[in-house]
Design a protein around this motif. Structure first.
Motif, PDB file in Angstrom:
ATOM      1  N   THR A  59      -5.715  11.336  -7.876  1.00 39.02           N
ATOM      2  CA  THR A  59      -5.725  10.113  -7.343  1.00 39.02           C
ATOM      3  C   THR A  59      -4.353   9.395  -7.729  1.00 39.02           C
ATOM      4  O   THR A  59      -4.062   9.231  -8.994  1.00 39.02           O
ATOM      5  N   ARG A  60      -3.704   8.807  -6.713  1.00 39.54           N
ATOM      6  CA  ARG A  60      -2.383   8.122  -7.043  1.00 39.54           C
ATOM      7  C   ARG A  60      -2.253   6.731  -6.223  1.00 39.54           C
ATOM      8  O   ARG A  60      -2.535   6.566  -5.362  1.00 39.54           O
ATOM      9  N   VAL A  61      -2.141   5.434  -7.032  1.00 41.44           N
ATOM     10  CA  VAL A  61      -1.970   4.310  -6.458  1.00 41.44           C
ATOM     11  C   VAL A  61      -0.245   3.897  -6.927  1.00 41.44           C
ATOM     12  O   VAL A  61       0.070   4.006  -7.861  1.00 41.44           O
ATOM     13  N   LYS A  62       0.308   3.548  -5.836  1.00 46.84           N
ATOM     14  CA  LYS A  62       1.604   3.177  -6.097  1.00 46.84           C
ATOM     15  C   LYS A  62       2.011   1.726  -5.388  1.00 46.84           C
ATOM     16  O   LYS A  62       2.078   1.357  -4.269  1.00 46.84           O
ATOM     17  N   PRO A  63       2.622   0.779  -6.358  1.00 40.64           N
ATOM     18  CA  PRO A  63       2.790  -0.534  -5.699  1.00 40.64           C
ATOM     19  C   PRO A  63       3.930  -0.535  -4.768  1.00 40.64           C
ATOM     20  O   PRO A  63       4.864   0.492  -4.665  1.00 40.64           O
ATOM     21  N   ALA A  64       3.715  -1.313  -3.488  1.00 40.29           N
ATOM     22  CA  ALA A  64       4.804  -1.306  -2.493  1.00 40.29           C
ATOM     23  C   ALA A  64       4.919  -2.772  -2.205  1.00 40.29           C
ATOM     24  O   ALA A  64       5.520  -2.934  -1.047  1.00 40.29           O
ATOM     25  N   GLY A  65       4.979  -3.825  -3.071  1.00 45.53           N
ATOM     26  CA  GLY A  65       5.605  -4.733  -2.874  1.00 45.53           C
ATOM     27  C   GLY A  65       4.719  -5.746  -2.190  1.00 45.53           C
ATOM     28  O   GLY A  65       3.490  -5.649  -2.116  1.00 45.53           O
ATOM     29  N   ILE A  66       5.389  -6.687  -1.396  1.00 45.47           N
ATOM     30  CA  ILE A  66       4.689  -7.912  -0.566  1.00 45.47           C
ATOM     31  C   ILE A  66       4.987  -7.716   0.960  1.00 45.47           C
ATOM     32  O   ILE A  66       6.216  -7.761   1.133  1.00 45.47           O
ATOM     33  N   ARG A  67       4.181  -7.680   1.714  1.00 45.08           N
ATOM     34  CA  ARG A  67       4.339  -7.578   3.147  1.00 45.08           C
ATOM     35  C   ARG A  67       3.242  -8.580   3.751  1.00 45.08           C
ATOM     36  O   ARG A  67       2.177  -8.688   3.617  1.00 45.08           O
ATOM     37  N   GLU A  68       3.873  -9.571   4.481  1.00 43.11           N
ATOM     38  CA  GLU A  68       3.444 -10.537   5.358  1.00 43.11           C
ATOM     39  C   GLU A  68       2.499 -11.495   4.338  1.00 43.11           C
ATOM     40  O   GLU A  68       1.250 -11.585   4.821  1.00 43.11           O
ATOM     41  N   GLY A  69       2.666 -11.464   3.198  1.00 43.37           N
ATOM     42  CA  GLY A  69       1.996 -12.288   2.378  1.00 43.37           C
ATOM     43  C   GLY A  69       0.958 -11.683   1.519  1.00 43.37           C
ATOM     44  O   GLY A  69       0.230 -12.327   0.670  1.00 43.37           O
ATOM     45  N   PHE A  70       0.779 -10.153   1.605  1.00 45.61           N
ATOM     46  CA  PHE A  70      -0.317  -9.586   0.956  1.00 45.61           C
ATOM     47  C   PHE A  70       0.586  -8.649  -0.089  1.00 45.61           C
ATOM     48  O   PHE A  70       1.717  -8.193   0.122  1.00 45.61           O
ATOM     49  N   HIS A  71      -0.050  -8.538  -1.427  1.00 40.67           N
ATOM     50  CA  HIS A  71       0.357  -7.690  -2.247  1.00 40.67           C
ATOM     51  C   HIS A  71       0.083  -6.060  -1.958  1.00 40.67           C
ATOM     52  O   HIS A  71      -1.283  -6.136  -1.558  1.00 40.67           O
ATOM     53  N   CYS A  72       0.663  -5.305  -1.884  1.00 36.27           N
ATOM     54  CA  CYS A  72       0.272  -3.929  -1.365  1.00 36.27           C
ATOM     55  C   CYS A  72       0.646  -3.131  -2.319  1.00 36.27           C
ATOM     56  O   CYS A  72       1.358  -2.781  -3.221  1.00 36.27           O
TER      57      CYS A  72
END
Length: 196
Positions: A59-72
């Motif tokens: 299992t891997r979760v990688k932060p991807a910044g903010i897109r259209e007001g959502f934290h991704c």
């Protein structure tokens, strides 16, 4: 008939209104299957449901910044099916009716025997194979024989020494079918759709 384990990867995106929410959702994803216990995975495709037993893989979760007001965050979640077979609906047949299934791989049948047979009974399978049960069958206690796991069950309890000849067989998918017979009692043959 041994097959390699099936590894399934699910990839996606986590969307959350805040950074802490995104972290919590990532932690929830990491929690799925983290105990190491087996779990059942179901897939519904056009109304047909199949399932397999699995354990969690990577299992891997990688932060991807903010897109259209959502934290991704992006994620990859894997599960491993040591037994690569998928299973579906159960098809049931009485003695004398050819038993088959709608899968694409040989399936292990389960036999349920009801009625009375004080001296036991014999279930006759393809190619002269037999299962001979010497344990008395009574009307109040049906017998169940699961050829996938082996053995005789009475009221859900495994009974040792009740089978003297054990020559189990599988049921081929599709049109090839075999009509089982039994020497005493009434027989129901259950065959689960089995896929690889």
């Amino acid at each position: 008939m041994l097959q390699s384990a099936r590894v399934v990867s699910v990839e996606g995106v986590i969307l959350a209104p805040t950074g802490p929410d995104r972290v919590r959702r990532g932690n929830q994803l990491r929690w799925l299957g983290a105990t190491g216990d087996a779990f059942q995975v179901e897939v519904d495709l056009y109304g047909e449901t199949t399932w397999a037993n699995a354990r969690r893989g990577m299992t891997r979760v990688k932060p991807a910044g903010i897109r259209e007001g959502f934290h991704c965050a992006t994620f990859t979640w894997q599960f491993v099916c040591r037994d690569p077979r998928r299973f579906g609906a159960v098809q049931s047949f009485p003695a004398g009716v050819p038993a088959t299934h709608f899968g694409n791989f040989p399936a292990w049948p389960t036999f349920t025997v009801t009625g009375t047979a004080p001296g036991g009974y014999t279930i006759n399978g393809p190619g002269g194979r037999r299962i001979v049960v010497t344990r008395a069958l009574t009307a109040a206690q049906p017998h169940v024989i699961d050829t996938a796991t082996g053995g005789l069950l009475i009221n859900g309890v495994r009974v040792e020494g009740g089978i003297t000849v054990w020559e189990p067989w599988t049921i081929a998918p599709g049109v090839t079918a075999f009509a089982h017979t039994i020497s005493a009692g009434a027989l129901r043959v259950d065959v689960r759709d089995t896929f690889v």
